[in-house]
Design a protein around this motif. Sequence first.
Motif, PDB file in Angstrom:
ATOM      1  N   UNK A  37       0.854  -1.210   0.000  1.00 45.49           N
ATOM      2  CA  UNK A  37       0.000   0.000   0.000  1.00 45.49           C
ATOM      3  C   UNK A  37       0.880   1.248   0.000  1.00 45.49           C
ATOM      4  N   UNK A  38       1.930   1.205   0.897  1.00 45.95           N
ATOM      5  CA  UNK A  38       2.837   2.358   0.974  1.00 45.95           C
ATOM      6  C   UNK A  38       3.477   2.605  -0.383  1.00 45.95           C
ATOM      7  N   UNK A  39       3.946   1.475  -1.010  1.00 50.74           N
ATOM      8  CA  UNK A  39       4.613   1.599  -2.310  1.00 50.74           C
ATOM      9  C   UNK A  39       3.660   2.200  -3.360  1.00 50.74           C
ATOM     10  N   UNK A  40       2.396   1.690  -3.276  1.00 48.19           N
ATOM     11  CA  UNK A  40       1.379   2.172  -4.210  1.00 48.19           C
ATOM     12  C   UNK A  40       1.162   3.676  -4.056  1.00 48.19           C
ATOM     13  N   UNK A  41       1.130   4.097  -2.764  1.00 51.55           N
ATOM     14  CA  UNK A  41       0.930   5.533  -2.494  1.00 51.55           C
ATOM     15  C   UNK A  41       2.082   6.331  -3.063  1.00 51.55           C
ATOM     16  N   UNK A  42       3.306   5.790  -2.815  1.00 53.87           N
ATOM     17  CA  UNK A  42       4.487   6.512  -3.314  1.00 53.87           C
ATOM     18  C   UNK A  42       4.416   6.607  -4.829  1.00 53.87           C
ATOM     19  N   UNK A  43       4.048   5.446  -5.455  1.00 56.21           N
ATOM     20  CA  UNK A  43       3.965   5.443  -6.927  1.00 56.21           C
ATOM     21  C   UNK A  43       2.941   6.460  -7.397  1.00 56.21           C
ATOM     22  N   UNK A  44       1.731   6.424  -6.717  1.00 56.66           N
ATOM     23  CA  UNK A  44       0.683   7.371  -7.082  1.00 56.66           C
ATOM     24  C   UNK A  44       1.226   8.790  -7.025  1.00 56.66           C
ATOM     25  N   UNK A  45       1.965   9.091  -5.918  1.00 56.28           N
ATOM     26  CA  UNK A  45       2.503  10.419  -5.704  1.00 56.28           C
ATOM     27  C   UNK A  45       3.440  10.800  -6.850  1.00 56.28           C
ATOM     28  N   UNK A  46       4.278   9.786  -7.229  1.00 56.27           N
ATOM     29  CA  UNK A  46       5.229  10.053  -8.312  1.00 56.27           C
ATOM     30  C   UNK A  46       4.530  10.323  -9.639  1.00 56.27           C
ATOM     31  N   UNK A  47       3.279   9.806  -9.754  1.00 53.80           N
ATOM     32  CA  UNK A  47       2.570   9.959 -11.019  1.00 53.80           C
ATOM     33  C   UNK A  47       2.059  11.387 -11.267  1.00 53.80           C
ATOM     34  N   UNK A  48       2.004  12.225 -10.229  1.00 48.97           N
ATOM     35  CA  UNK A  48       1.498  13.589 -10.423  1.00 48.97           C
ATOM     36  C   UNK A  48       2.427  14.327 -11.398  1.00 48.97           C
ATOM     37  N   UNK A 381      -2.250  16.280 -24.233  1.00 48.56           N
ATOM     38  CA  UNK A 381      -2.267  16.884 -22.893  1.00 48.56           C
ATOM     39  C   UNK A 381      -1.071  16.388 -22.092  1.00 48.56           C
ATOM     40  N   UNK A 382      -0.325  17.308 -21.540  1.00 51.01           N
ATOM     41  CA  UNK A 382       0.840  16.940 -20.722  1.00 51.01           C
ATOM     42  C   UNK A 382       0.394  16.011 -19.587  1.00 51.01           C
ATOM     43  N   UNK A 383       1.065  14.863 -19.472  1.00 49.83           N
ATOM     44  CA  UNK A 383       0.724  13.917 -18.404  1.00 49.83           C
ATOM     45  C   UNK A 383      -0.510  13.088 -18.732  1.00 49.83           C
ATOM     46  N   UNK A 384      -1.109  13.261 -19.902  1.00 50.83           N
ATOM     47  CA  UNK A 384      -2.300  12.508 -20.290  1.00 50.83           C
ATOM     48  C   UNK A 384      -3.532  12.982 -19.555  1.00 50.83           C
ATOM     49  N   UNK A 385      -4.662  12.419 -19.965  1.00 50.06           N
ATOM     50  CA  UNK A 385      -5.930  12.861 -19.366  1.00 50.06           C
ATOM     51  C   UNK A 385      -6.011  12.492 -17.895  1.00 50.06           C
ATOM     52  N   UNK A 386      -5.346  11.344 -17.522  1.00 54.27           N
ATOM     53  CA  UNK A 386      -5.403  10.887 -16.133  1.00 54.27           C
ATOM     54  C   UNK A 386      -4.713  11.898 -15.217  1.00 54.27           C
TER      55      UNK A 386
END
Length: 513
Positions: A37-48, A381-386
Amino acid sequence: MCTYKRERERGKEEGMKSSMGRVSWISILLVTLILEIVELCICRHEEVTTPPLPILPLPTYSQLKWQEREIIMFLHFGVNTFTNKEWGSGHEKASIFNPSGLNTTQWASVAAEAGISLMILTAKHHDGFCLWPSKYTPHSVISSPWKSGKGDVVQDFLDAATAQRIDVGIYLSPWDKHEPRYGLDVPYNEYYLAQLQELLNKYKNIKEIWFDGAKDPKAQNVSYYFSEWFSMAKVLQSCINIFSDAGPDVRWVGDETGTAGDTCWSTINRTSLSIGDPDIAEYLNTGDPRGTDWLPAECDVSIRKGWFWHKSESPKKLSHLLDIYYNSVGKNCVLLLNVPPNTTGLISHTDALRLKEFRSAINTIFHHNLAESCSIKVSSQRGGKEGGVFGPENMLDSDHLWSYWAPKEDGNEKDHWIEIWSRDGNLRFNVIRIQEAIGFGQRIKEHEIYVDGKVIIKGTTVGYKRLHRLVEVVGHAHVVTIRITKSRGVPLISSIGLHFDPFWHSRLTLASK
Ligand code: FUL
């Protein structure tokens, strides 16, 4: 019994062992789950997605604030008001300065009604007469009959403006036809600097200072120590914007008709500029895409023919003022519109009325943005629609600086485009507005606009604001496409608009009658 007891004990031990084993497996599972979960959160954060890198040069904070003002009011007032002249001789008697009903609150109210956020007053024009009680010369309000020599127009002006939350600026003419030291380099520069310090020490929070390059070629020769003047102005008021032909914060546009170049960069090379040089007018008008300095242009023009008030003159027509607006604010500049107080010391009723009409016309034109009810498609779009943060919706919000559409920087695209789709195929407009996120540098070199696939505009720069007023009204349009065909890096668009200007249309109708 003993055997049974022993076996029971053994059974208990084994049971404990196996339940301990279960517990440790559960713990391992839990820990793994938490880690994931922590890793997922970190990954999510990196995706911004991060904002793109800026392209230098960039504006300063004060320059950005200045640009957002769009229209500034200039007030030419002094002995010329009473002699009916544009340039005084320097020999005027101070006794002629006697406005019977000077009311700076009226000036500020006129400005406030016109939505003006900054007013600049001629504290001293070329004739050398000072509107504040300078201790360095008797040629000022001190020697005039106005308020028995106890008045201070600059202070009254500042108080009235501040009371209405309007900022102030001052004009201090370098060319001084009254001062006997004029012509002697060091003594005159000391005199000028003394007055500059006096003003900027006494009157706080001055947002702009005007160093006018004008001077009669036949006038005495004197070298102005501009570097010293500019440095001193910044020492005393660090947020001040310094205007001169060559900046350092705001440049002259190169004419006094309120007209910027069709191409107008806020960037320029300051090393190619010198103050008072008529040969640089064209360069000032267009700026320079390769310029290393951020130095946006200000368009100074008077609401009347002259800069000072003259009984025989009247204000420009609304249609003329709107032409000026499209040619200045609509071409990435700030409009500095002069509205001169009269001999009574008031802004004439006719001028106040015209100014009010002007503001109300601008509000009428730009209040309604037809693009808001359309659906917007973009090339990428920079970074895609997501990623979400750099989407086309940013071009329709009220932030025209820091919220923007950014395309992908993959370099594969030939050009970048925005499509504005009408929901009912019935778009009717005659003005197109495009704005760049200039906090990241001015980028667009060329753009084209299409209506239902047919090109209607081939333009160049955009900058803070570009307005295209169309010769004919577009009616029943399905889709408007803005293509950015050449740009320094990817374009960053902070706002777009489709508007209807009823004044322009009716003028055409009138003209054709
Ligand atoms: C010029 C001056 O000579 C005019 O009198 C006026 O002040 C205008 C704004 O700048 O250079």
